[in-house]
Enzyme design. Structure first.
Site, short mmCIF file in Angstrom:
data_model
loop_
_atom_site.label_atom_id
_atom_site.label_comp_id
_atom_site.label_asym_id
_atom_site.label_seq_id
_atom_site.Cartn_x
_atom_site.Cartn_y
_atom_site.Cartn_z
N CYS B 113 0.66 -1.22 0.19
CA CYS B 113 0.01 -0.13 -0.07
C CYS B 113 0.83 1.20 0.02
O CYS B 113 0.45 2.42 -0.37
CB CYS B 113 -0.86 -0.01 1.16
SG CYS B 113 -1.61 -1.83 1.44
N HIS B 259 -4.18 6.24 0.08
CA HIS B 259 -4.23 5.02 -0.26
C HIS B 259 -5.94 4.51 0.00
O HIS B 259 -6.18 4.76 1.18
CB HIS B 259 -3.48 4.30 0.56
CG HIS B 259 -3.84 2.78 0.61
ND1 HIS B 259 -3.95 1.93 -0.95
CD2 HIS B 259 -4.09 1.63 1.42
CE1 HIS B 259 -4.14 0.89 -0.69
NE2 HIS B 259 -4.39 0.51 0.70
N ASN B 289 -9.77 -1.86 -2.99
CA ASN B 289 -8.25 -1.67 -2.45
C ASN B 289 -7.38 -2.43 -3.36
O ASN B 289 -7.37 -3.46 -3.37
CB ASN B 289 -8.20 -2.06 -0.97
CG ASN B 289 -6.77 -1.91 -0.67
OD1 ASN B 289 -5.93 -1.74 -1.30
ND2 ASN B 289 -6.71 -1.86 1.02
#
Lengths: 72, 332
Positions: B113, B259, B289
């Site tokens: 991430c 993020h 995600n």
């Protein structure tokens, strides 16, 4: 905040009917006590009590009473 | 000064919706999944599609644009946690796939991430040190291949995707940065049997139950609560440090792109830092995600939608597995 008010907030967060939660309720036995509930609790406690709840704190919770105690 | 010249991205064809997941996970309805994550659907790589394949498709989009010729690329940085092979390096394979010149540098970065932020730092360093003129920074992830079908905690969250970013001498200016690392968070986000420490055996391939979720030691484990705690602990401080380095106040930033992990978590993070909702970009309902691709995808969308205009200050922050985090200021 009274214990009843705190319980109501938790019932709301867990999407449970009013009056179904009691301080003695064991978290492990609660179907609604999943990963999403734990994230919601972190936010709830910050919003309502102005306290930071950490993942370690949550690991120490066994019953609803433990959460009520943390809420202050 | 090094700058971002162009961003393109690619999302694989297959889509998994909340309704698809609700069929598998009885206690979580489609609305509940959306309410708690901000995700309605996510793209999943095909069975024979790897991070390299997704990356190639994103990069081809970059070169379709007349302004950037592949001959200009003199360095390739590939960010992924899921290479095609442990060796050879996937960046080398991408050089060949794309038909880039042989006289270039290429290597992989193993980060999740936070990967785009670190990738930008590396790309900027190469350009500013005159070691490269045009860096092709690729962020590509296929977490879905390492997630158990019956693991609600991860299946609802992650989507596959790749982004290709060209960092050159002009463009959106990059810097300053703030970096952070905390290896004590090793167990919060892990594939236990995925390397030398715990070799794969028959034992590690066994799927076991863990609080209503099923996975083996060869699949992704994520402690969402731990990760949430971590982001609340570290990200606000990282944002403050980078603002201080840049001599800026929070209000002077025009847009924040974090993020795109989980909308529920992001909203709380935004609230804790005190960022104006209008300045906080979230666009993840159809991607989920996408790990290291999430920030460049969101940045590209924000630019295309003109949410970010000229002469603006943008703050990016990536945080997660490692534990690793990074924050950077951009100036358009």
């Amino acid at each position: 905040m009274t214990a009843t008010e705190k319980l109501a907030l938790l019932e709301d967060m867990l999407e449970m009917d009013e009056g179904t939660l009691s301080p003695e309720t064991e978290l492990e036995a609660l179907e609604e006590w999943d990963s999403m509930a734990k994230l919601s609790l972190i936010v709830l406690i910050d919003d309502e009590c102005g306290k930071t709840l950490t993942s370690d704190d949550i690991k120490g919770f066994k019953t609803i009473q433990d959460i009520l105690n943390f809420m202050g | 000064m090094a700058g971002i010249r162009r961003i393109e991205y690619y999302l694989p064809e297959q889509v998994v919706t909340n309704d698809d997941l609700a069929e598998v996970f009885e206690t979580w309805s489609a609305e509940k999944i959306y309410k708690k994550t901000g995700i309605a659907s996510r793209h999943i790589a095909a069975e024979n599609e790897t991070a390299l394949d997704l990356a190639e498709k994103a990069c081809v989009k970059v070169f379709n644009e007349v302004a950037i010729n592949k001959e200009e690329i003199d360095f390739l940085v590939f960010v992924t946690q899921n290479p095609d092979y442990r060796l050879p390096t996937t960046a080398c394979l991408l050089q060949d796939r794309l038909g880039l010149r042989k006289g270039i540098g290429a290597f992989d970065i193993n980060l999740g991430c936070s990967g785009f932020i670190y990738g930008l730092a590396v790309a900027k360093s190469l350009v500013d040190a005159k070691l490269a003129s045009n860096v092709l920074l690729v962020t590509s992830e296929i977490y879905s291949k390492y997630i158990n079908e019956l693991d609600r905690s991860t299946r609802t969250i992650f989507g596959d995707g790749a982004a290709a970013t060209v960092v050159g001498i002009d463009g959106i200016q990059i810097g300053p940065f703030d970096f952070g690392t905390d290896g004590s968070g090793e167990d919060a986000f892990k594939i236990p049997a995925s390397g030398a420490r715990i070799p794969q055996t028959e034992e590690t391939s066994k799927v076991l139950e863990d609080n209503g979720n099923w996975r083996s030691q060869e699949q992704i484990f994520m402690d969402g609560t731990e990760i949430f705690s971590f982001t609340l602990r570290e990200v606000p401080e990282s944002v403050n440090r980078v603002l201080e380095k840049a001599g800026l106040k929070l209000e002077e930033v025009d847009q924040f792109i974090f993020h795109q992990a989980n909308q529920f978590m992001l909203n709380h993070l935004r609230h804790v830092i005190g960022i104006d909702k209008k300045k906080f970009y979230i666009n993840m309902a159809d991607t989920g995600n996408t790990v290291s691709a999430s920030i460049p995808i969101a940045l590209k969308r924000a630019l295309d939608e003109k949410v970010i205009g000229e002469n603006q200050t943008v703050l990016l922050s990536g945080f997660g597995v490692g534990l690793s985090w990074g924050t950077v200021i951009l100036k358009t």
